[in-house]
Design an enzyme around this catalytic site. Structure first.
Site, PDB file in Angstrom:
ATOM      1  N   HIS A  57      -7.457   9.646  -1.966  1.00  8.71           N
ATOM      2  CA  HIS A  57      -6.762   9.581  -0.677  1.00  8.71           C
ATOM      3  C   HIS A  57      -7.573  10.207   0.465  1.00  8.71           C
ATOM      4  O   HIS A  57      -7.639   9.652   1.570  1.00  8.71           O
ATOM      5  CB  HIS A  57      -5.393  10.258  -0.816  1.00  8.71           C
ATOM      6  N   ASP A  65       0.855  -1.197   0.000  1.00  8.71           N
ATOM      7  CA  ASP A  65       0.000   0.000   0.000  1.00  8.71           C
ATOM      8  C   ASP A  65       0.888   1.244   0.000  1.00  8.71           C
ATOM      9  O   ASP A  65       1.576   1.520   0.978  1.00  8.71           O
ATOM     10  CB  ASP A  65      -0.892   0.000   1.242  1.00  8.71           C
ATOM     11  N   TYR A 109       3.349   9.853  -0.710  1.00  6.37           N
ATOM     12  CA  TYR A 109       4.421   9.273   0.115  1.00  6.37           C
ATOM     13  C   TYR A 109       5.795   9.483  -0.531  1.00  6.37           C
ATOM     14  O   TYR A 109       6.830   9.342   0.131  1.00  6.37           O
ATOM     15  CB  TYR A 109       4.218   7.766   0.366  1.00  6.37           C
ATOM     16  N   LYS A 160      -2.584   5.906  -4.496  1.00  8.20           N
ATOM     17  CA  LYS A 160      -3.685   6.830  -4.177  1.00  8.20           C
ATOM     18  C   LYS A 160      -3.516   8.169  -4.872  1.00  8.20           C
ATOM     19  O   LYS A 160      -2.385   8.659  -5.030  1.00  8.20           O
ATOM     20  CB  LYS A 160      -3.758   7.063  -2.660  1.00  8.20           C
TER      21      LYS A 160
HETATM   22  P1  NDP Z   1       0.957   1.636  11.816  1.00  8.86           P
HETATM   23  O1  NDP Z   1      -0.219   1.544  12.722  1.00  8.86           O
HETATM   24  O2  NDP Z   1       1.235   0.556  10.842  1.00  8.86           O
HETATM   25  O3  NDP Z   1       2.203   1.866  12.790  1.00  8.86           O
HETATM   26  C1  NDP Z   1       3.505   2.014  12.316  1.00  8.86           C
HETATM   27  C2  NDP Z   1       4.371   2.242  13.562  1.00  8.86           C
HETATM   28  O4  NDP Z   1       4.364   1.069  14.367  1.00  8.86           O
HETATM   29  C3  NDP Z   1       5.794   2.548  13.222  1.00  8.86           C
HETATM   30  O5  NDP Z   1       6.262   3.495  14.160  1.00  8.86           O
HETATM   31  C4  NDP Z   1       6.513   1.210  13.436  1.00  8.86           C
HETATM   32  O6  NDP Z   1       7.836   1.415  13.835  1.00  8.86           O
HETATM   33  C5  NDP Z   1       5.700   0.603  14.553  1.00  8.86           C
HETATM   34  N1  NDP Z   1       5.659  -0.874  14.476  1.00  8.86           N
HETATM   35  C6  NDP Z   1       5.383  -1.620  13.377  1.00  8.86           C
HETATM   36  N2  NDP Z   1       5.400  -2.938  13.682  1.00  8.86           N
HETATM   37  C7  NDP Z   1       5.711  -3.023  14.990  1.00  8.86           C
HETATM   38  C8  NDP Z   1       5.882  -4.122  15.886  1.00  8.86           C
HETATM   39  N3  NDP Z   1       5.727  -5.381  15.463  1.00  8.86           N
HETATM   40  N4  NDP Z   1       6.195  -3.848  17.171  1.00  8.86           N
HETATM   41  C9  NDP Z   1       6.341  -2.570  17.611  1.00  8.86           C
HETATM   42  N5  NDP Z   1       6.176  -1.498  16.813  1.00  8.86           N
HETATM   43  C10 NDP Z   1       5.859  -1.706  15.509  1.00  8.86           C
HETATM   44  O7  NDP Z   1       0.862   3.063  11.074  1.00  8.86           O
HETATM   45  P2  NDP Z   1       0.862   3.544   9.566  1.00  8.86           P
HETATM   46  O8  NDP Z   1       0.477   4.969   9.604  1.00  8.86           O
HETATM   47  O9  NDP Z   1       2.135   3.226   8.895  1.00  8.86           O
HETATM   48  O10 NDP Z   1      -0.329   2.730   8.885  1.00  8.86           O
HETATM   49  C11 NDP Z   1      -0.114   1.614   8.046  1.00  8.86           C
HETATM   50  C12 NDP Z   1      -0.282   1.984   6.599  1.00  8.86           C
HETATM   51  O11 NDP Z   1      -1.578   2.546   6.375  1.00  8.86           O
HETATM   52  C13 NDP Z   1       0.655   3.098   6.103  1.00  8.86           C
HETATM   53  O12 NDP Z   1       1.978   2.669   5.958  1.00  8.86           O
HETATM   54  C14 NDP Z   1      -0.037   3.486   4.841  1.00  8.86           C
HETATM   55  O13 NDP Z   1       0.200   2.538   3.825  1.00  8.86           O
HETATM   56  C15 NDP Z   1      -1.492   3.473   5.284  1.00  8.86           C
HETATM   57  N6  NDP Z   1      -1.962   4.798   5.738  1.00  8.86           N
HETATM   58  C16 NDP Z   1      -2.961   5.408   5.020  1.00  8.86           C
HETATM   59  C17 NDP Z   1      -3.446   6.634   5.373  1.00  8.86           C
HETATM   60  C18 NDP Z   1      -4.550   7.245   4.580  1.00  8.86           C
HETATM   61  O14 NDP Z   1      -4.853   8.429   4.792  1.00  8.86           O
HETATM   62  N7  NDP Z   1      -5.162   6.518   3.662  1.00  8.86           N
HETATM   63  C19 NDP Z   1      -2.903   7.379   6.515  1.00  8.86           C
HETATM   64  C20 NDP Z   1      -1.873   6.667   7.228  1.00  8.86           C
HETATM   65  C21 NDP Z   1      -1.455   5.422   6.848  1.00  8.86           C
HETATM   66  P3  NDP Z   1       9.089   0.753  13.041  1.00  8.86           P
HETATM   67  O15 NDP Z   1       8.996   1.207  11.615  1.00  8.86           O
HETATM   68  O16 NDP Z   1      10.281   1.305  13.748  1.00  8.86           O
HETATM   69  O17 NDP Z   1       8.945  -0.735  13.193  1.00  8.86           O
END
Ligand code: NDP
Length: 276
Positions: free
Chosen positions: A108, A45, A50, A75
């Site tokens: 988006h 995704d 991004y 998006k």
């Molecule tokens: P997430 O809820 O996936 O959280 C990501 C965070 O969690 C990062 O800080 C990561 O740190 C940490 N993390 C990931 N895995 C673990 C684990 N196993 N244990 C502990 N910490 C963990 O947030 P996102 O905002 O990234 O949401 C996921 C996806 O949704 C995005 O990447 C994007 O593709 C989409 N999205 C869409 C939006 C929209 O408006 N349509 C808005 C926001 C997101 P680290 O990298 O250090 O592991």
């Protein structure tokens, strides 16, 4: 490990768990997406905003994985909403990704202050007819935005990608989507790490009882709730951990305890008032 697939309202299938790349640095994206593909993810995704579609495309190309085994979402950014601007944005995304088509193209944000999301939706219908995307959907759409595109077009969105995590469970909006055949994609499935989710008792207790990590418990709750998810991580170990959620189940009591965490706690922007 087999990731379940979900059939969308247009007859296509989507892997229920994928990999998200929001805030993955452009220079790191090829390596990190390659890690995800190596770990077994087949659903990525991304989004034009991004800034990392080129890295996603390079990882796809070097993986050697047949295109039809991958599911790629991107998006349309808010400032490209419209007709010609959306056609151009799609072409630019495909060029950066190095693909002939994506599997899913989303608006988006509704960005209601622009008042162009219905026009954009009609453009997405044309992009699908042109074969540039298999499926079309929306993101961050509230009820009124959904009603408007459903009434004003001949296509019900295949998905609505919304902020959704245990403390912001979005039950009412989820039910509204479900009743219209729109599948929920939960963004920020781990709450974006913005609150103390992993130490909350229902999560910590279920993690101890199942021998899984708190993140795995939260992602398992998402999957059992029926949501499509794509957790993001920059770390190869956590990338693998987040996909390793199909060898256990939360029982009814554990699910109910997780459900009790809902507190209307939004961590991202409110789609009705966001001014971007
Ligand atoms: P997430 O809820 O996936 O959280 C990501 C965070 O969690 C990062 O800080 C990561 O740190 C940490 N993390 C990931 N895995 C673990 C684990 N196993 N244990 C502990 N910490 C963990 O947030 P996102 O905002 O990234 O949401 C996921 C996806 O949704 C995005 O990447 C994007 O593709 C989409 N999205 C869409 C939006 C929209 O408006 N349509 C808005 C926001 C997101 P680290 O990298 O250090 O592991």
């Amino acid at each position: 490990m087999t990731v379940p697939t979900i059939t969308l309202n247009d007859g296509t299938s989507i892997p229920q768990v994928g990999f998200g790349v929001f805030l993955v640095e452009p220079d790191d994206t090829q390596r990190i997406v390659s890690d995800a593909l190596d770990a077994g993810y087949r659903h990525i995704d991304t989004a034009a905003i991004y800034g990392n579609e080129i890295g996603v495309g390079r990882a796809i190309e070097t993986s050697g994985i047949p295109r039809d085994e991958l599911y790629i979402t991107t998006k349309l950014w808010n400032s490209d909403q419209g007709t010609q601007s959306a056609f151009d944005a799609m072409d630019l995304s495909l060029e950066k990704l190095g693909l002939d088509y994506v599997d899913l193209y989303l608006i988006h944000w509704p960005s209601p202050h622009r008042d162009r999301y219905l026009e954009s939706w009609l453009t997405l219908e044309q992009l699908r007819a042109d074969g540039k995307t298999r499926s079309i959907g929306v993101s961050n759409f509230q009820k009124a935005h959904l009603d408007r595109v459903i009434e004003g077009s001949s296509t019900v969105p295949a998905v609505n990608q919304i902020e959704l995590h245990p403390a912001f469970a979005q039950r009412e909006l989820s039910a509204y989507n479900r009743a219209r055949g729109i599948h929920i994609e939960a963004w920020g499935p781990l709450g974006q790490g913005k609150y103390d989710l992993f130490s909350m008792p229902p999560v910590a207790v279920a993690a101890a009882a199942t021998g899984k990590t708190p993140a795995q418990v939260v992602l398992r709750w998402q999957v059992q709730t029926g949501n499509i998810i794509f957790p993001k991580s920059n770390n190869a170990g956590r990338i693998a951990e987040n996909l390793d959620i199909f060898d256990f189940e939360l029982d009814d009591d554990q699910m109910a305890a997780m459900d009790s965490l809902d507190a209307g706690r939004r961590v991202g922007a409110n789609p009705d008032t966001a001014d971007f």
